[in-house]
Design a protein around this motif. Structure first.
Motif, PDB file in Angstrom:
ATOM      1  N   PRO A 203       0.687  -1.273  -0.054  1.00  0.00           N
ATOM      2  CA  PRO A 203      -0.166   0.257   0.023  1.00  0.00           C
ATOM      3  C   PRO A 203       0.654   1.519  -0.011  1.00  0.00           C
ATOM      4  O   PRO A 203       0.238   2.363   0.228  1.00  0.00           O
ATOM      5  CB  PRO A 203      -0.917  -0.239   1.714  1.00  0.00           C
ATOM      6  CG  PRO A 203       0.042  -0.754   2.175  1.00  0.00           C
ATOM      7  CD  PRO A 203       0.783  -1.991   1.079  1.00  0.00           C
ATOM      8  N   GLU A 259       2.796  -7.072   7.383  1.00  0.00           N
ATOM      9  CA  GLU A 259       1.381  -7.393   7.378  1.00  0.00           C
ATOM     10  C   GLU A 259       0.715  -7.677   5.943  1.00  0.00           C
ATOM     11  O   GLU A 259      -0.495  -8.538   5.099  1.00  0.00           O
ATOM     12  CB  GLU A 259       0.406  -7.318   8.487  1.00  0.00           C
ATOM     13  CG  GLU A 259      -0.419  -7.706   8.962  1.00  0.00           C
ATOM     14  CD  GLU A 259       0.001  -9.285   9.226  1.00  0.00           C
ATOM     15  OE1 GLU A 259      -0.101 -10.593   8.892  1.00  0.00           O
ATOM     16  OE2 GLU A 259       0.651  -9.135  10.817  1.00  0.00           O
ATOM     17  N   ALA A 260       0.932  -6.345   5.011  1.00  0.00           N
ATOM     18  CA  ALA A 260      -0.032  -5.865   3.890  1.00  0.00           C
ATOM     19  C   ALA A 260       0.894  -6.462   3.046  1.00  0.00           C
ATOM     20  O   ALA A 260       0.076  -5.847   1.654  1.00  0.00           O
ATOM     21  CB  ALA A 260      -0.068  -4.408   4.014  1.00  0.00           C
ATOM     22  N   ASP A 261       1.587  -7.116   2.731  1.00  0.00           N
ATOM     23  CA  ASP A 261       2.687  -7.637   1.900  1.00  0.00           C
ATOM     24  C   ASP A 261       1.847  -8.837   1.173  1.00  0.00           C
ATOM     25  O   ASP A 261       1.358  -9.740   1.895  1.00  0.00           O
ATOM     26  CB  ASP A 261       4.023  -7.948   2.027  1.00  0.00           C
ATOM     27  CG  ASP A 261       4.843  -8.716   1.175  1.00  0.00           C
ATOM     28  OD1 ASP A 261       4.452  -8.732  -0.185  1.00  0.00           O
ATOM     29  OD2 ASP A 261       5.663  -8.575   1.693  1.00  0.00           O
ATOM     30  N   ARG A 262       1.205  -8.389  -0.014  1.00  0.00           N
ATOM     31  CA  ARG A 262       0.952  -9.342  -0.728  1.00  0.00           C
ATOM     32  C   ARG A 262       1.250 -10.015  -2.376  1.00  0.00           C
ATOM     33  O   ARG A 262       1.172 -10.790  -3.532  1.00  0.00           O
ATOM     34  CB  ARG A 262      -0.496  -8.665  -1.925  1.00  0.00           C
ATOM     35  CG  ARG A 262      -1.503  -8.254  -0.477  1.00  0.00           C
ATOM     36  CD  ARG A 262      -2.078  -9.329   0.251  1.00  0.00           C
ATOM     37  NE  ARG A 262      -3.014  -8.947   1.332  1.00  0.00           N
ATOM     38  CZ  ARG A 262      -2.862  -8.710   2.276  1.00  0.00           C
ATOM     39  NH1 ARG A 262      -0.861  -9.225   2.633  1.00  0.00           N
ATOM     40  NH2 ARG A 262      -3.154  -8.096   3.130  1.00  0.00           N
ATOM     41  N   TYR A 265       3.907 -13.229   0.776  1.00  0.00           N
ATOM     42  CA  TYR A 265       3.084 -13.106   2.310  1.00  0.00           C
ATOM     43  C   TYR A 265       3.733 -13.814   3.399  1.00  0.00           C
ATOM     44  O   TYR A 265       4.975 -14.725   3.429  1.00  0.00           O
ATOM     45  CB  TYR A 265       1.437 -14.303   1.696  1.00  0.00           C
ATOM     46  CG  TYR A 265       0.752 -13.915   1.370  1.00  0.00           C
ATOM     47  CD1 TYR A 265      -0.531 -13.442   1.721  1.00  0.00           C
ATOM     48  CD2 TYR A 265       0.390 -13.624  -0.527  1.00  0.00           C
ATOM     49  CE1 TYR A 265      -1.576 -12.803   1.104  1.00  0.00           C
ATOM     50  CE2 TYR A 265       0.143 -13.409  -0.700  1.00  0.00           C
ATOM     51  CZ  TYR A 265      -0.862 -12.872  -0.378  1.00  0.00           C
ATOM     52  OH  TYR A 265      -1.911 -12.084  -1.295  1.00  0.00           O
ATOM     53  N   PRO A 286       1.993  -3.785  10.321  1.00  0.00           N
ATOM     54  CA  PRO A 286       0.857  -4.112   9.963  1.00  0.00           C
ATOM     55  C   PRO A 286       0.421  -3.345   8.458  1.00  0.00           C
ATOM     56  O   PRO A 286       0.311  -3.735   7.847  1.00  0.00           O
ATOM     57  CB  PRO A 286      -0.118  -2.965  11.187  1.00  0.00           C
ATOM     58  CG  PRO A 286       1.356  -2.507  11.871  1.00  0.00           C
ATOM     59  CD  PRO A 286       2.546  -2.551  12.148  1.00  0.00           C
ATOM     60  N   GLU A 287       1.201  -2.000   8.295  1.00  0.00           N
ATOM     61  CA  GLU A 287       0.794  -1.371   7.488  1.00  0.00           C
ATOM     62  C   GLU A 287       2.556  -1.157   5.987  1.00  0.00           C
ATOM     63  O   GLU A 287       1.787  -0.901   4.553  1.00  0.00           O
ATOM     64  CB  GLU A 287       0.390   0.062   7.058  1.00  0.00           C
ATOM     65  CG  GLU A 287      -0.552  -0.153   8.353  1.00  0.00           C
ATOM     66  CD  GLU A 287      -2.440  -0.631   8.230  1.00  0.00           C
ATOM     67  OE1 GLU A 287      -2.537  -0.067   6.930  1.00  0.00           O
ATOM     68  OE2 GLU A 287      -2.966  -0.570   8.412  1.00  0.00           O
ATOM     69  N   GLY A 289       4.419  -2.472   2.985  1.00  0.00           N
ATOM     70  CA  GLY A 289       4.137  -3.654   1.484  1.00  0.00           C
ATOM     71  C   GLY A 289       5.093  -4.577   1.450  1.00  0.00           C
ATOM     72  O   GLY A 289       5.762  -4.658   2.109  1.00  0.00           O
TER      73      GLY A 289
END
Length: 319
Positions: A203, A259-262, A265, A286-287, A289
């Motif tokens: 993100p 945590e936001a890594d897409r 994972y 948490p935020e 990527g």
């Protein structure tokens, strides 16, 4: 008639690709020094102060990139206090590799160990991103006297569900793969590169100059695109084979993941890895990527300093 038109179109695309490669290589010329090893020539950039009391840092980029992806901002930040070695992994950037089978972490670990020996470098602290998580782990397993510590950024460590994209699989196929790489990959890649890179950053926002600053378009050269695709296609089997050995790693390891890594994972890779590596420290934000080195370079630099200090302390108390 249709076949003649198709042949003519492919021939034109091949000519345009050759011309495009020449333009890209003039725009993004090689930097650093070339080190010949078995099966490849390693392009290496050496920056920062020389301090024999501290191990140098070896920064290893992930897939679809080259050493410039690790150079700014992280490499330049670390070079204020450490000797920093940046390399184009074999097959990437300006490090051509000769054999298609040398796509695995094991093969590239051997090549990098040989390059460091030829450079006269002893132990190093590895700072690895994404695909090179598997490479850093393999170096620590196969060359434990070479690796003093590991800082891992969104690392790949374990097998995952699914594949790595049908286009990557097609490019590694005989006949069809070289045909694709030498005709449509460059024009198609130029159109899709920036949107694709923005997706990897999410993100977080991608810097406007990232693609150009990191010489990412070099990836679209046929030989590099095929090498990158083969790295991706062979990676899952490679981590299946090496994952049972991770408990053997004795050096200090820090893992920084989001945590936001897409893309890679954290629940599949970073968390399980931290549970099996004995001397590991896991930081999950948490935020955050996938592009950890761009999003939180100061945090990463602080963790590198901590690992270097831990190595120095261990050396001081060793018999």
């Amino acid at each position: 008639m249709i076949s003649m038109f198709l042949v003519g179109t492919l021939a034109l695309l091949a000519v345009l690709t050759r011309a495009g490669v020449a333009v890209l290589e003039r725009r993004y010329p090689a930097q650093g020094q070339a080190i010949n090893v078995e099966g490849a020539t390693i392009n290496l950039v050496d920056i920062g102060p020389r301090d024999s009391e501290k191990p140098p840092l070896l920064l290893l980029h992930g897939a679809s990139s080259n050493l410039e992806a690790m150079r700014r901002p992280l490499g330049d930040l670390l070079a204020r206090r450490h000797r920093v070695l940046l390399v184009d992994r074999p097959g990437h950037g300006w490090s051509p590799r000769l054999r298609p089978e040398d796509s695995t972490p094991a093969a590239q670990a051997r090549m990098l160990d040989e390059a460091l020996a030829r450079l006269g470098v002893g132990q190093v602290v590895l700072v690895v991103h994404s695909w090179s998580g598997a490479l850093g782990l393999r170096m620590a397993l196969d060359f434990p006297d070479r690796v003093a510590g590991l800082v891992m950024l969104a690392p790949v460590a374990y097998p995952w569900r699914g594949g790595v994209g049908r286009y990557n699989e097609a490019v590694t196929a005989p006949v069809v793969g070289p045909l694709l790489a030498h005709t449509i990959t460059l024009p198609l890649g130029l159109a899709l590169m920036a949107p694709g890179a923005r997706g990897v950053f999410a993100p977080q926002a991608m810097p406007d100059d990232f693609v150009d600053r990191t010489a990412t378009p070099l990836l679209l050269r046929p030989r590099e695109f095929i090498a990158n695709a083969r790295d991706l296609v062979t990676l899952k089997q490679a981590v299946i084979e090496q994952a049972p050995r991770y408990g053997e790693i004795k050096v200090p390891v820090t893992i920084v993941a989001g945590e936001a890594d897409r893309t890679v994972y954290t629940d599949i890779h970073a968390r399980p890895l931290a549970q099996v590596v004995p001397h590991s420290r896991l930081i999950v934000l948490p935020e955050l990527g996938h592009m950890v080195q761009n999003a939180v370079p100061e945090l990463v630099a602080g963790e590198v300093d901590r690992i270097v200090a831990a190595v120095a302390t261990a050396d001081a108390v060793a018999p």
